[in-house]
Scaffold this motif. Structure first.
Motif, PDB file in Angstrom:
ATOM      1  N   HIS A  31       0.848  -1.182   0.000  1.00 14.54           N
ATOM      2  CA  HIS A  31       0.000   0.000   0.000  1.00 14.54           C
ATOM      3  C   HIS A  31       0.883   1.230   0.000  1.00 14.54           C
ATOM      4  O   HIS A  31       1.103   1.868   1.024  1.00 14.54           O
ATOM      5  N   GLN A 428      -5.633  -1.796  -7.518  1.00 15.95           N
ATOM      6  CA  GLN A 428      -5.536  -0.540  -8.273  1.00 15.95           C
ATOM      7  C   GLN A 428      -4.813  -0.728  -9.605  1.00 15.95           C
ATOM      8  O   GLN A 428      -4.568   0.247 -10.315  1.00 15.95           O
ATOM      9  N   LYS A 430      -1.709  -1.726  -9.902  1.00 19.73           N
ATOM     10  CA  LYS A 430      -0.273  -1.513  -9.779  1.00 19.73           C
ATOM     11  C   LYS A 430       0.448  -2.855  -9.730  1.00 19.73           C
ATOM     12  O   LYS A 430       0.020  -3.779  -9.034  1.00 19.73           O
TER      13      LYS A 430
END
Ligand code: C2O
Ligand code: CU
Ligand code: CU
Length: 563
Positions: A31, A428, A430
């Protein structure tokens, strides 16, 4: 579909479908706090093309040992300014040089190299210990040199796990039993290759042979190595390693990111250098030694990078593994990380002119226009100024007309293997890791080619970026590239679309690294010659190779049972 929506489409497919090939496995969640991309700082402050191009020094043997020429190379930390308007930067280099000293070896003349790690105990960059192989108790500073493109015994190949720490050394043997080629050496330590190479651990190794010498190619001062890289410097002129995600956001400090793009172009470890040349032919040996950046290069006679480019034609005479069958006239050339090109540039009709070695490859490559704002291409790399008088009479040199290249016969092929390249992403989108057949380096080997056999390998790219795929031990041939239907692939079927494309003329010779574009299959033919034992194949984007787009393969004896 435009590139952005294609990317979202791919992502949603990969996220929603659970296919054995793309299945998820447990992985630490990341994160990251996302700092804003720093604005380019030095690229607008440094005067361009004022520093002379540094030429790597040749290294000489210390003597003979066991019938082989013996060299000693120490890896050391040192300081040097990368531009005359900058303070010295702390770097790592072989023999305290960046790029490392230039090896010149002859076919049939084996050498031994003692590689000594004399680096400090502290790394130049933070280590992401979440990357496999870099977790404790692995020490921060570990190195192992690999001679890229060389047919070397596994024990001297510099396998990623064969690293050693400061105060230790190894002796590796290089038989030089292959045709003349621009090989190169670089660090390969497991889980930190990207950091060690970025710190400066790479260099050129020219293997020569009689065939090449008889061609009277431009030599001496007229044969120039050009090692291309990119780096970002902090305000004090020190190296900054700041990887990013696809959308351009930076990885959290000290953490892995799927790519690194530097703000500044580096040629032979100088920023925006220049080379004064005579109006004659030169031979340039190009190496893309960047971590992630692709270079799409051209020689530009236009005054400014924003003017309409005025291109000079040059000739490519060789690729990764040796000379091409015939010179290829080109105006542009694409080099992914680890690819090399052997070029002839004729300045004889360009007296008084200024030529800028330029690049318009987007980052990431092939990328989409949106990202041009985030990682602007490094448009200018260096300049050639044709201002020197002709000092020596130019030796007669005719462009080689045709060198017969033995084919790798597809009829000899015994096995076709498929390698699916994928990215594992978080919610997300990523990247968390890059994978081959959904496996990482620690998973057991599944590929056991027989010594002497020919195999067809197909790299199937399900990601948004191109990958320069490299195989140790061998020089291979590109058969073709072809698009495939992504939807059908997710349903478990490889369906080709469009026509297969043969390699570009400049890629039609021996290769050890080849680009596979998004939603394409790259097919190569390999003959496994030389040695049995463990080797690796991987993407040469250093960030991908570290996490985790690298797999072992084991060459087994010709009589072994099929695996
Ligand atoms: Cu250039 Cu596995 O290396
Ligand atoms: Cu290699
Ligand atoms: Cu890759």
């Amino acid at each position: 579909m435009n590139a952005k929506s294609r990317r979202d489409f791919l992502r949603s497919c990969v996220a929603s479908v659970s296919l054995p090939l793309l299945e998820n496995r447990a992985w630490p969640q990341v994160h990251p706090k996302l700092p804003a991309i720093p604005l380019p700082y030095w690229s607008t402050r440094l005067e361009r093309f004022i520093d002379p191009l540094p030429i790597p020094q040749r290294i000489h043997p210390e003597g003979k040992r066991g019938g082989a020429l013996f060299y000693r190379v120490r890896m050391r930390e040192f300081e040097k300014p990368l531009h005359s308007q900058l303070p010295p930067a702390k770097l790592w280099g072989y023999e305290g040089q960046c790029p490392g000293p230039l090896f010149e070896a002859m076919r049939g003349v084996p050498i031994s190299v003692e590689w000594a790690n004399e680096l400090p105990k502290q790394h130049l960059f933070p280590i992401d210990t979440h990357i496999h192989g870099a977790a404790s108790p692995a020490p921060a500073v570990r190195t192992v040199p690999h001679l890229h493109g060389s047919r070397t015994d596994s024990r001297s190949d510099g396998l990623p796990e064969a690293w050693f720490t400061p105060g230790h050394s190894v002796v590796f043997h290089y038989p030089n039993d292959q045709q003349a080629a621009p090989l190169w050496y670089h660090d390969h330590a497991l889980g930190i290759t990207r950091l060690n190479v970025y710190a400066g651990l790479s260099g050129f190794y020219f293997l020569r042979d009689g065939e090449e010498l008889r061609m009277n190619l431009p030599a001496g001062d007229y044969e120039i190595p050009l090692v291309l890289q990119d780096r970002t410097l902090d305000k004090h002129g020190q190296l900054n390693y700041c990887p990013t995600y696809d959308d351009g956001t930076e990885a959290a400090p000290g953490r892995w990111g799927p790519q690194f793009f530097g703000e500044l172009p580096i040629v032979n470890d100088a920023i925006y250098p220049r080379l004064d040349v005579e109006p004659r032919r030169y031979r340039f040996r190009l190496l893309n030694a960047a971590n992630s950046r692709f270079f799409h290069l051209y020689l530009n006679l236009a005054g400014k990078p924003t003017d309409v480019p005025k291109l000079a034609t040059f000739y490519q005479i060789g690729s990764d593994g040796g000379l091409l069958e015939a010179p290829v006239p080109l105006q542009r050339i694409l080099l992914g990380p680890a690819e090399r090109a052997d070029l002839i540039v004729d300045f004889s009709s360009l007296e008084g002119k200024i030529i800028t070695l330029s690049n318009d490859a987007s980052a990431p490559y092939p990328g989409w226009d949106l990202l041009r704002e985030i990682h602007p291409p490094l448009l200018e790399l260096m300049q050639f100024r044709v201002v020197l008088p002709l000092t020596r009479s130019v030796r007669a040199f005719t462009m080689p007309s045709s060198i017969p290249l033995p084919p790798v016969d597809p009829a000899d092929e015994v096995v076709t293997r498929d390698f699916v390249l994928s990215q594992r992403s978080d919610a997300q989108g990523k990247a968390l890791a890059m994978l081959i057949n959904n496996k990482g380096y620690d998973d057991p080997a599944t590929v056991f080619p027989k010594l002497g056999s020919v195999e067809k390998w197909r790299f199937i790219n399900t990601t948004d970026d191109s990958h320069p795929m490299h195989v140790h031990l061998v020089q291979f041939r590109i058969v073709e590239r072809q698009g495939f239907d992504f939807g059908a692939f997710l349903r478990g079927k490889l369906e080709f679309v469009g026509q297969p494309r043969p390699p570009a003329p400049g890629e039609a010779g021996w290769k050890d690294t080849a680009i596979v574009n998004p939603q394409e299959v790259l097919t190569i033919l390999i003959r496994f010659e030389g040695y049995e034992g463990k080797y690796v194949y991987h993407c040469h984007v250093a960030e991908h190779e570290d996490n985790d787009m690298m797999r072992p393969f084991i060459v087994v004896s010709a009589g072994a049972k099929p695996a």
